[in-house]
Design a protein around this motif. Structure first.
Motif, PDB file in Angstrom:
ATOM      1  N   LYS A  59       0.844  -1.176   0.000  1.00 39.34           N
ATOM      2  CA  LYS A  59       0.000   0.000   0.000  1.00 39.34           C
ATOM      3  C   LYS A  59       0.884   1.231   0.000  1.00 39.34           C
ATOM      4  O   LYS A  59       2.106   1.124   0.165  1.00 39.34           O
ATOM      5  CB  LYS A  59      -0.971   0.007   1.179  1.00 39.34           C
ATOM      6  CG  LYS A  59      -0.419  -0.431   2.491  1.00 39.34           C
ATOM      7  CD  LYS A  59      -1.524  -0.516   3.518  1.00 39.34           C
ATOM      8  CE  LYS A  59      -0.976  -0.484   4.914  1.00 39.34           C
ATOM      9  NZ  LYS A  59      -0.065  -1.546   5.232  1.00 39.34           N
ATOM     10  N   VAL A  60       0.301   2.388  -0.222  1.00 37.86           N
ATOM     11  CA  VAL A  60       1.068   3.622  -0.339  1.00 37.86           C
ATOM     12  C   VAL A  60       1.809   3.887   0.965  1.00 37.86           C
ATOM     13  O   VAL A  60       1.237   3.818   2.048  1.00 37.86           O
ATOM     14  CB  VAL A  60       0.139   4.807  -0.683  1.00 37.86           C
ATOM     15  CG1 VAL A  60       0.910   6.108  -0.704  1.00 37.86           C
ATOM     16  CG2 VAL A  60      -0.540   4.575  -2.012  1.00 37.86           C
ATOM     17  N   GLY A  61       3.109   4.162   0.849  1.00 31.92           N
ATOM     18  CA  GLY A  61       3.941   4.443   2.009  1.00 31.92           C
ATOM     19  C   GLY A  61       4.806   3.280   2.443  1.00 31.92           C
ATOM     20  O   GLY A  61       5.709   3.462   3.259  1.00 31.92           O
ATOM     21  N   ASP A  62       4.557   2.073   1.945  1.00 30.16           N
ATOM     22  CA  ASP A  62       5.362   0.916   2.316  1.00 30.16           C
ATOM     23  C   ASP A  62       6.775   1.028   1.762  1.00 30.16           C
ATOM     24  O   ASP A  62       6.987   1.552   0.667  1.00 30.16           O
ATOM     25  CB  ASP A  62       4.741  -0.381   1.780  1.00 30.16           C
ATOM     26  CG  ASP A  62       3.504  -0.792   2.547  1.00 30.16           C
ATOM     27  OD1 ASP A  62       3.195  -0.149   3.549  1.00 30.16           O
ATOM     28  OD2 ASP A  62       2.861  -1.766   2.117  1.00 30.16           O
ATOM     29  N   LYS A  63       7.724   0.514   2.512  1.00 32.94           N
ATOM     30  CA  LYS A  63       9.105   0.404   2.040  1.00 32.94           C
ATOM     31  C   LYS A  63       9.265  -1.031   1.546  1.00 32.94           C
ATOM     32  O   LYS A  63       9.068  -1.976   2.315  1.00 32.94           O
ATOM     33  CB  LYS A  63      10.069   0.695   3.177  1.00 32.94           C
ATOM     34  CG  LYS A  63      11.511   0.726   2.784  1.00 32.94           C
ATOM     35  CD  LYS A  63      12.366   1.105   3.996  1.00 32.94           C
ATOM     36  CE  LYS A  63      13.811   1.244   3.616  1.00 32.94           C
ATOM     37  NZ  LYS A  63      14.632   1.602   4.791  1.00 32.94           N
ATOM     38  N   ILE A  64       9.595  -1.190   0.253  1.00 31.43           N
ATOM     39  CA  ILE A  64       9.644  -2.532  -0.326  1.00 31.43           C
ATOM     40  C   ILE A  64      10.948  -2.754  -1.068  1.00 31.43           C
ATOM     41  O   ILE A  64      11.650  -1.812  -1.431  1.00 31.43           O
ATOM     42  CB  ILE A  64       8.456  -2.787  -1.273  1.00 31.43           C
ATOM     43  CG1 ILE A  64       8.494  -1.834  -2.469  1.00 31.43           C
ATOM     44  CG2 ILE A  64       7.146  -2.691  -0.552  1.00 31.43           C
ATOM     45  CD1 ILE A  64       7.484  -2.169  -3.537  1.00 31.43           C
ATOM     46  N   GLU A  65      11.243  -4.027  -1.279  1.00 32.21           N
ATOM     47  CA  GLU A  65      12.392  -4.421  -2.099  1.00 32.21           C
ATOM     48  C   GLU A  65      11.849  -4.928  -3.428  1.00 32.21           C
ATOM     49  O   GLU A  65      10.900  -5.719  -3.458  1.00 32.21           O
ATOM     50  CB  GLU A  65      13.197  -5.517  -1.409  1.00 32.21           C
ATOM     51  CG  GLU A  65      14.407  -5.950  -2.193  1.00 32.21           C
ATOM     52  CD  GLU A  65      15.179  -7.065  -1.511  1.00 32.21           C
ATOM     53  OE1 GLU A  65      16.373  -7.192  -1.803  1.00 32.21           O
ATOM     54  OE2 GLU A  65      14.596  -7.798  -0.706  1.00 32.21           O
ATOM     55  N   VAL A  66      12.434  -4.447  -4.526  1.00 35.00           N
ATOM     56  CA  VAL A  66      11.996  -4.855  -5.857  1.00 35.00           C
ATOM     57  C   VAL A  66      13.158  -5.513  -6.596  1.00 35.00           C
ATOM     58  O   VAL A  66      14.319  -5.224  -6.327  1.00 35.00           O
ATOM     59  CB  VAL A  66      11.448  -3.662  -6.672  1.00 35.00           C
ATOM     60  CG1 VAL A  66      10.211  -3.104  -6.024  1.00 35.00           C
ATOM     61  CG2 VAL A  66      12.471  -2.581  -6.830  1.00 35.00           C
ATOM     62  N   MET A  67      12.817  -6.404  -7.507  1.00 36.01           N
ATOM     63  CA  MET A  67      13.825  -7.136  -8.282  1.00 36.01           C
ATOM     64  C   MET A  67      13.552  -6.958  -9.771  1.00 36.01           C
ATOM     65  O   MET A  67      12.399  -6.962 -10.202  1.00 36.01           O
ATOM     66  CB  MET A  67      13.787  -8.620  -7.940  1.00 36.01           C
ATOM     67  CG  MET A  67      14.785  -9.455  -8.722  1.00 36.01           C
ATOM     68  SD  MET A  67      14.577 -11.210  -8.455  1.00 36.01           S
ATOM     69  CE  MET A  67      15.211 -11.350  -6.812  1.00 36.01           C
ATOM     70  N   GLU A  68      14.607  -6.813 -10.513  1.00 44.43           N
ATOM     71  CA  GLU A  68      14.501  -6.700 -11.963  1.00 44.43           C
ATOM     72  C   GLU A  68      13.975  -8.020 -12.525  1.00 44.43           C
ATOM     73  O   GLU A  68      14.343  -9.096 -12.055  1.00 44.43           O
ATOM     74  CB  GLU A  68      15.892  -6.401 -12.514  1.00 44.43           C
ATOM     75  CG  GLU A  68      15.934  -5.946 -13.923  1.00 44.43           C
ATOM     76  CD  GLU A  68      17.349  -5.574 -14.343  1.00 44.43           C
ATOM     77  OE1 GLU A  68      17.462  -4.670 -15.171  1.00 44.43           O
ATOM     78  OE2 GLU A  68      18.305  -6.179 -13.857  1.00 44.43           O
ATOM     79  N   THR A  69      13.121  -7.936 -13.544  1.00 41.78           N
ATOM     80  CA  THR A  69      12.537  -9.140 -14.123  1.00 41.78           C
ATOM     81  C   THR A  69      12.269  -8.923 -15.608  1.00 41.78           C
ATOM     82  O   THR A  69      12.529  -7.842 -16.135  1.00 41.78           O
ATOM     83  CB  THR A  69      11.228  -9.515 -13.386  1.00 41.78           C
ATOM     84  OG1 THR A  69      10.767 -10.759 -13.874  1.00 41.78           O
ATOM     85  CG2 THR A  69      10.168  -8.471 -13.581  1.00 41.78           C
ATOM     86  N   ARG A  70      11.778  -9.933 -16.268  1.00 39.86           N
ATOM     87  CA  ARG A  70      11.449  -9.797 -17.685  1.00 39.86           C
ATOM     88  C   ARG A  70      10.305  -8.808 -17.831  1.00 39.86           C
ATOM     89  O   ARG A  70       9.576  -8.557 -16.877  1.00 39.86           O
ATOM     90  CB  ARG A  70      11.042 -11.148 -18.259  1.00 39.86           C
ATOM     91  CG  ARG A  70       9.783 -11.704 -17.636  1.00 39.86           C
ATOM     92  CD  ARG A  70       9.378 -13.020 -18.266  1.00 39.86           C
ATOM     93  NE  ARG A  70       8.220 -13.571 -17.611  1.00 39.86           N
ATOM     94  CZ  ARG A  70       6.973 -13.181 -17.817  1.00 39.86           C
ATOM     95  NH1 ARG A  70       6.705 -12.222 -18.669  1.00 39.86           N
ATOM     96  NH2 ARG A  70       5.978 -13.736 -17.173  1.00 39.86           N
ATOM     97  N   PRO A  71      10.103  -8.233 -19.002  1.00 35.79           N
ATOM     98  CA  PRO A  71       8.996  -7.289 -19.175  1.00 35.79           C
ATOM     99  C   PRO A  71       7.644  -7.946 -18.921  1.00 35.79           C
ATOM    100  O   PRO A  71       7.303  -8.948 -19.526  1.00 35.79           O
ATOM    101  CB  PRO A  71       9.126  -6.857 -20.635  1.00 35.79           C
ATOM    102  CG  PRO A  71      10.546  -7.090 -20.985  1.00 35.79           C
ATOM    103  CD  PRO A  71      10.972  -8.278 -20.184  1.00 35.79           C
ATOM    104  N   VAL A  72       6.885  -7.361 -18.001  1.00 32.30           N
ATOM    105  CA  VAL A  72       5.563  -7.868 -17.675  1.00 32.30           C
ATOM    106  C   VAL A  72       4.513  -7.134 -18.497  1.00 32.30           C
ATOM    107  O   VAL A  72       3.521  -7.716 -18.911  1.00 32.30           O
ATOM    108  CB  VAL A  72       5.284  -7.703 -16.169  1.00 32.30           C
ATOM    109  CG1 VAL A  72       3.906  -8.200 -15.793  1.00 32.30           C
ATOM    110  CG2 VAL A  72       6.346  -8.430 -15.366  1.00 32.30           C
ATOM    111  N   SER A  73       4.738  -5.852 -18.738  1.00 33.74           N
ATOM    112  CA  SER A  73       3.851  -5.055 -19.582  1.00 33.74           C
ATOM    113  C   SER A  73       4.700  -3.989 -20.266  1.00 33.74           C
ATOM    114  O   SER A  73       5.924  -4.062 -20.257  1.00 33.74           O
ATOM    115  CB  SER A  73       2.728  -4.431 -18.763  1.00 33.74           C
ATOM    116  OG  SER A  73       3.246  -3.436 -17.918  1.00 33.74           O
TER     117      SER A  73
END
Length: 118
Positions: A59-73
């Motif tokens: 949700k808005v305000g969360d601190k998250i970790e993201v990972m690079e991936t293949r194109p989803v869109s």
């Protein structure tokens, strides 16, 4: 040829959810600091990523970790790995013009209030 323990060479970044765009999609802002090339003052910069959130767990305000991936869109090239820190009590609700009109006194409401008290 292939080793049993494959190393993951995908980039991971930590950022803050700034917007929920739609179902399973969020915008994440990744802040970083860099020195100015001439004046050497530290400048705050940011990168905005379009991220795929499969479980709709952020949700808005969360601190998250993201990972690079293949194109989803068309724009999404990252996905949520984990929620590092959940936001505390940020419940965003839409405010209508009627709500604002009730809270903010205007010239017309001041006249009617003073006339009603007299």
């Amino acid at each position: 040829m292939s080793s049993p323990a494959r190393t993951n060479r995908r980039k991971t970044l930590i950022g803050f959810v700034t917007s929920k765009m739609g179902d399973k999609s969020v915008k994440v802002t990744v802040p970083y600091k860099t020195p100015h090339p001439l004046y050497h003052k530290v400048i705050n910069r940011k990168t905005v990523l379009h991220v795929h959130d499969e479980k709709n767990e952020t949700k808005v305000g969360d601190k998250i970790e993201v990972m690079e991936t293949r194109p989803v869109s068309r724009l999404k090239r990252w996905r949520v790995t984990r929620v590092v820190e959940a936001s505390v009590g940020l419940d965003i609700t839409a405010v209508t013009e009627k709500d604002v009109a009730e809270l903010v006194p205007t010239k017309t409401t001041k006249k009617t209030n003073s006339a009603a008290t007299a």
